[in-house]
Design a protein around this motif. Structure first.
Motif, PDB file in Angstrom:
ATOM      1  N   HIS A 467       7.560  74.722  46.166  1.00 57.49           N
ATOM      2  CA  HIS A 467       8.976  74.191  45.901  1.00 57.49           C
ATOM      3  C   HIS A 467       9.726  75.084  46.287  1.00 57.49           C
ATOM      4  N   GLN A 470       9.688  74.066  50.121  1.00 61.01           N
ATOM      5  CA  GLN A 470      10.752  72.525  50.756  1.00 61.01           C
ATOM      6  C   GLN A 470      11.972  72.681  50.446  1.00 61.01           C
ATOM      7  N   GLU A 606      14.446  68.282  44.895  1.00 64.41           N
ATOM      8  CA  GLU A 606      13.403  69.159  45.340  1.00 64.41           C
ATOM      9  C   GLU A 606      12.370  68.851  44.135  1.00 64.41           C
ATOM     10  N   LEU A 658      13.933  63.702  52.906  1.00 70.53           N
ATOM     11  CA  LEU A 658      13.030  63.070  51.316  1.00 70.53           C
ATOM     12  C   LEU A 658      12.316  62.432  52.466  1.00 70.53           C
TER      13      LEU A 658
END
Length: 673
Positions: A467, A470, A606, A658
């Motif tokens: 995570h 990203q 995210e 995204l």
């Protein structure tokens, strides 16, 4: 900022001003013109305000003394007693051995030799070794006569002369009477008279070659400073410094210098208040700027005051280099400009000095726009050397049109300057530790995902680690688009969730078996477990020595928002009951920079994207608008310099990224048998 804080920052700059003023090389005289032989006079008309002597140069005086000493002849006195005794001894020995004719020849020749003087072999060698070609002989009547050293006999020379002139020739019996023992030197070195006459000769050589009368023109603007004029100007300078200035004028000069420097320092205050208010409010930044500029300026003052080195050996590029490493290009260039304005008063050619330093400053800032490797300092030093050499040569050609006017030793100073620029890395390390600043190089090192802390993070909380990766990708791209520090954003994003290592099982991205331990807890207890990852992250970061600027991302990535899932669930389960918001709210603080705000937005977007079931442009756009809209409505960006345009750009970057991260792949057909 209150008045007390403003005053404290002004006092810091005032202290810098006082230190510079005390280090400035004040002179006892009022001669403050800069000039060089062979170059034009860049000042106005100079006339003699009073009579003053023209002094010879040190080399000229030294040469005249050397010429005078080359004609000097040391003093020797005749010893009549030695001559008389040796003549009597020789006459006794010669009786009965030499013929009457040869005895008469011997006595006549000896009388002539002793009348001139016989010099010992030791004295003859000493005179010759000292570089004298003559000696002065003082007789019994105190009359001095100079003789070439070649005409002065030693005992050996007198012996050979007697044998060569003997009337008996080869039948001479002179060797039989022991002449070696009879020929004694009768010249004695007179050290007292020699010293007196030597000093008298030197005293006759004066330092003055002429006089300049009051009202006489010395030089006017544009005229070339030739050798004669150069000596007159140096004599005027010496005369004025010997005369000195009265206390009133000296105080006026000092006040003028301090006033000018105060003007330049006030320019820094005006710039920071107008364009960098956050830096002006930061006491550490103000101390940083003041100490850095003081180091360079005081170094210049001391070099000018106590050495003969050129001012161009001072590494003025330290100011833009070190400032650019920790701050922005505009601030680096502005501080550099003020520094060279102050130092230009010490330069022999102020305009030339400022042209060269501005060129070097601009190139330095441009070459270090994104300093991510230490080797860039070496590259920058080479560019600085080239810029100095090129600008100086071009400047001389533009004014003189000839390479003959180029002072080649200047290139040696430029090379030394470039070497000192490389040493700025030591100062960068010092300021980084002393002021808890973070350089781009340090940030690059912290983004290494193979570091010990990052590997531990990936092992203990793999989902949270992915995570964070990203989030860093999303936030870095957005930061670039709005002019924020992308490298700082990437670093902060990588570490923002390291607190989850303490209890990775409490977060869904790390739950592989589908079991959520928080489901067995009350909403308040579960919220406390989630909130705790911020304080744990700060603890872990501080234990590993992460810079404060990186730790601040951990503190601010949730701001003062609430754990919406547990807060909403609690309210739904207890309708109508009052809720203590603090039980579900992060401690903050809210983001106070563009970089922290971007990481906060990227983190929320995210995380939310992972719970989406359908990934289309419409659904992603709706999700991004919703998440960032909630943060704006909650006032999380109130303390940041973000504009609505910046936020809109960030949204568009997130949506585009995204979509590309969650695009559909082509299904591979199975092979039919």
């Amino acid at each position: 900022m209150n008045k007390q804080n403003i005053v404290s920052r002004i006092l810091i700059l005032a202290a810098m001003l006082i230190i510079i003023a005390l280090a400035y090389p004040h002179k006892s005289g009022s001669f403050s013109y800069h000039f060089e032989e062979g170059r034009p006079w860049n000042h106005g008309l100079i006339t003699a305000q009073y009579d003053f002597p023209v002094y010879k140069s040190d080399d000229q005086v030294k040469q005249e003394k050397a010429e005078a000493l080359s004609r000097f002849a040391p003093y020797y006195t005749l010893n009549a007693r030695v001559a008389r005794e040796q003549m009597e001894a020789t006459e006794k020995v010669a009786k009965g051995v030499l013929t009457k004719q040869e005895a008469a020849y011997l006595m006549q020749t000896l009388q002539r030799l002793y009348a001139v003087g016989i010099l010992s072999i030791e004295d003859a060698g000493k005179v010759e070794k000292q570089g004298f070609s003559r000696i002065t002989i003082v007789n019994q009547k105190h009359q001095a006569e100079v003789y070439p050293l070649s005409e002065c006999c030693t005992p050996r020379g007198a012996y050979e002369l007697l044998l060569a002139g003997s009337p008996e020739g080869e039948r001479s019996k002179l060797p039989m009477i022991g002449l070696n023992g009879l020929l004694l030197p009768n010249l004695a070195f007179d050290s007292t008279t020699t010293a007196i006459m030597h000093q008298k000769l030197l005293n006759e050589i004066t330092e003055i070659s002429g006089m300049v009368q009051q009202g006489e023109k010395i030089i006017d603007r544009g005229e070339i400073v030739d050798a004669s004029t150069y000596q007159i100007l140096m004599s005027l300078k010496r005369s004025m410094e010997e005369r000195g200035v009265d206390a009133r004028r000296a105080n006026g000069m000092f006040f003028g210098i301090v006033a000018l420097f105060a003007l330049f320092v006030s320019m820094i205050i005006l710039y920071l208040i107008t364009f960098r208010p956050l830096l002006f409010s930061d006491i550490r930044s103000m101390l940083f700027f003041s100490i850095l500029m003081t180091i360079v300026i005081v170094m210049t003052c001391l070099l000018t005051r106590y050495t003969t080195f050129s001012i161009y050996i001072v590494p003025f590029a330290w100011v833009p280099i070190i400032t650019r490493v920790f701050y922005d290009s505009r601030t680096a260039l502005y501080l550099h400009m003020v520094t060279i304005l102050i130092c230009s008063f010490l330069a022999p050619e102020p305009f030339e000095f400022m042209v060269l330093q501005m060129a070097v400053g601009m190139l330095t800032v441009a070459s270090l726009k994104d300093m991510e490797q230490r080797s860039q300092l070496f590259q920058t030093s080479l560019w600085i050397l080239f810029t100095y050499a090129f600008a100086y040569t071009a400047f001389i050609l533009a004014r003189k049109g000839s390479f003959e006017m180029v002072h080649w030793q200047m290139y040696v100073y430029f090379a030394g300057n470039a070497l000192l620029v490389i040493c700025s890395y030591v100062l960068i390390y010092f300021f980084e530790k002393a002021f808890r600043l973070v350089s781009s190089v340090t940030l690059v090192e912290l983004t290494n995902i193979n570091s010990e802390l990052m590997l531990e993070f990936a092992e203990k909380a793999p989902g949270s680690f992915q995570h964070s990766l990203q989030v860093s990708n999303l936030a870095m791209e957005a930061a670039k688009r709005i002019g924020a520090n992308a490298l700082l954003v990437r670093t902060g994003a990588l570490y923002h969730d390291i607190g989850k290592m303490s209890a990775p099982q409490n977060f869904t991205e790390n739950q592989q078996d589908g079991v959520n331990p928080l489901s067995k807890l009350s909403y308040i207890e579960a919220a406390a477990c989630v909130l705790k990852h911020v304080s744990e992250g700060v603890r872990i970061a501080e234990e590993h020595g992460l810079p404060e600027v990186v730790v601040s991302f951990i503190r601010m990535h949730h701001g003062t928002s609430k754990t919406r899932y547990f807060y909403n669930s609690y309210k739904n389960a207890h309708p109508g009951e009052p809720v203590d918001d603090a039980l579900f709210q992060y401690a903050g603080p809210k983001p106070n920079s563009k970089e922290a705000a971007v990481v906060m937005m990227a983190d929320a977007v995210e995380a939310r994207s992972r719970s989406m079931s359908v990934y289309t442009e419409e659904s992603i756009r709706e999700m991004v608008e919703q998440m960032i809209g909630l943060q704006m409505a909650d006032g999380q960006f109130e303390e940041t310099p973000l504009t609505f345009r910046d936020i809109q750009i960030v949204k568009e970057v997130f949506i585009r990224k995204l979509i590309s991260m969650n695009h559909h792949r082509i299904a591979y057909p199975e092979l039919k048998e």
